[in-house]
Design a protein around this motif. Structure first.
Motif, PDB file in Angstrom:
ATOM      1  N   GLY A   1     -14.447 -62.527  -2.899  1.00 42.77           N
ATOM      2  CA  GLY A   1     -15.626 -63.050  -2.208  1.00 42.77           C
ATOM      3  C   GLY A   1     -15.265 -63.951  -1.040  1.00 42.77           C
ATOM      4  O   GLY A   1     -15.835 -63.833   0.054  1.00 42.77           O
ATOM      5  N   VAL A   2     -14.299 -64.838  -1.244  1.00 36.78           N
ATOM      6  CA  VAL A   2     -13.871 -65.718  -0.156  1.00 36.78           C
ATOM      7  C   VAL A   2     -13.194 -64.905   0.940  1.00 36.78           C
ATOM      8  O   VAL A   2     -13.391 -65.172   2.137  1.00 36.78           O
ATOM      9  N   GLY A   3     -12.406 -63.904   0.550  1.00 33.93           N
ATOM     10  CA  GLY A   3     -11.786 -63.028   1.549  1.00 33.93           C
ATOM     11  C   GLY A   3     -12.820 -62.295   2.386  1.00 33.93           C
ATOM     12  O   GLY A   3     -12.683 -62.183   3.619  1.00 33.93           O
ATOM     13  N   MET A   4     -13.867 -61.794   1.731  1.00 35.31           N
ATOM     14  CA  MET A   4     -14.937 -61.115   2.465  1.00 35.31           C
ATOM     15  C   MET A   4     -15.680 -62.090   3.378  1.00 35.31           C
ATOM     16  O   MET A   4     -16.058 -61.735   4.495  1.00 35.31           O
ATOM     17  N   LEU A   5     -15.874 -63.303   2.903  1.00 37.89           N
ATOM     18  CA  LEU A   5     -16.552 -64.315   3.709  1.00 37.89           C
ATOM     19  C   LEU A   5     -15.736 -64.646   4.960  1.00 37.89           C
ATOM     20  O   LEU A   5     -16.279 -64.699   6.070  1.00 37.89           O
TER      21      LEU A   5
ATOM     22  N   ALA B   1     -13.446 -62.731   6.353  1.00 39.93           N
ATOM     23  CA  ALA B   1     -13.432 -61.543   7.212  1.00 39.93           C
ATOM     24  C   ALA B   1     -14.750 -61.415   7.970  1.00 39.93           C
ATOM     25  O   ALA B   1     -14.763 -61.010   9.137  1.00 39.93           O
ATOM     26  N   GLY B   2     -15.849 -61.775   7.338  1.00 44.24           N
ATOM     27  CA  GLY B   2     -17.142 -61.709   8.013  1.00 44.24           C
ATOM     28  C   GLY B   2     -17.283 -62.732   9.115  1.00 44.24           C
ATOM     29  O   GLY B   2     -17.976 -62.505  10.106  1.00 44.24           O
ATOM     30  N   VAL B   3     -16.607 -63.877   8.973  1.00 47.13           N
ATOM     31  CA  VAL B   3     -16.649 -64.892  10.019  1.00 47.13           C
ATOM     32  C   VAL B   3     -15.740 -64.492  11.178  1.00 47.13           C
ATOM     33  O   VAL B   3     -16.091 -64.652  12.350  1.00 47.13           O
ATOM     34  N   VAL B   4     -14.545 -63.970  10.844  1.00 43.42           N
ATOM     35  CA  VAL B   4     -13.601 -63.561  11.889  1.00 43.42           C
ATOM     36  C   VAL B   4     -14.139 -62.367  12.673  1.00 43.42           C
ATOM     37  O   VAL B   4     -14.138 -62.367  13.901  1.00 43.42           O
ATOM     38  N   LEU B   5     -14.569 -61.349  11.974  1.00 44.61           N
ATOM     39  CA  LEU B   5     -15.227 -60.199  12.605  1.00 44.61           C
ATOM     40  C   LEU B   5     -16.722 -60.469  12.479  1.00 44.61           C
ATOM     41  O   LEU B   5     -17.260 -60.326  11.393  1.00 44.61           O
TER      42      LEU B   5
ATOM     43  N   GLY C   1     -19.862 -61.688   0.865  1.00 39.46           N
ATOM     44  CA  GLY C   1     -18.903 -62.695   0.426  1.00 39.46           C
ATOM     45  C   GLY C   1     -19.575 -63.867  -0.257  1.00 39.46           C
ATOM     46  O   GLY C   1     -19.078 -64.385  -1.261  1.00 39.46           O
ATOM     47  N   LEU C   2     -20.700 -64.305   0.273  1.00 40.60           N
ATOM     48  CA  LEU C   2     -21.436 -65.397  -0.354  1.00 40.60           C
ATOM     49  C   LEU C   2     -21.975 -64.998  -1.724  1.00 40.60           C
ATOM     50  O   LEU C   2     -21.938 -65.788  -2.678  1.00 40.60           O
ATOM     51  N   VAL C   3     -22.470 -63.776  -1.833  1.00 42.92           N
ATOM     52  CA  VAL C   3     -23.005 -63.309  -3.117  1.00 42.92           C
ATOM     53  C   VAL C   3     -21.890 -63.219  -4.152  1.00 42.92           C
ATOM     54  O   VAL C   3     -22.030 -63.688  -5.293  1.00 42.92           O
TER      55      VAL C   3
END
Length: 96
Positions: free
Chosen positions: A50-54, A56-60, A69-71
């Motif tokens: 989840g933190v990795g997705m979060l 990645a969502g901020v970077v991209l 990621g938050l969910v």
């Protein structure tokens, strides 16, 4: 008539076997494993993903990755809660 100590021990062993078989079997083998309440490996993996997705969502700049990621992070935090099993539902006020 009160139960004897042997009956209480048998009841306790049966309840432990029903609630957490892995712990009960490892305890009888002489090499106890962690009880279910302290096994959080899956929750830590979900939190890491989840933190990795979060991140990645901020970077991209992708809102869907941030939301996912938050969910996932929220789900992992709920899984890490030590009182999760005891507080099964909303608390009710006692009747007056």
């Amino acid at each position: 008539m009160p139960q004897s100590d042997d009956e209480r021990l048998v009841d306790l062993a049966a309840r432990l076997e029903r609630e957490d078989r892995r712990f009960a079997r490892s305890l009888s083998a002489g090499r106890p494993a962690r009880p279910r309440e302290y096994r959080h490996t899956r929750a830590w993996w979900v939190l890491g993903i989840g933190v990795g997705m979060l991140i990645a969502g901020v970077v991209l700049p992708d809102g869907l990755l941030i939301a996912a990621g938050l969910v996932l992070s929220g789900i992992a935090v709920q899984l890490l809660d030590p009182d999760r099993r005891r507080t099964g539902g909303p608390r009710r006020r006692p009747p007056r």
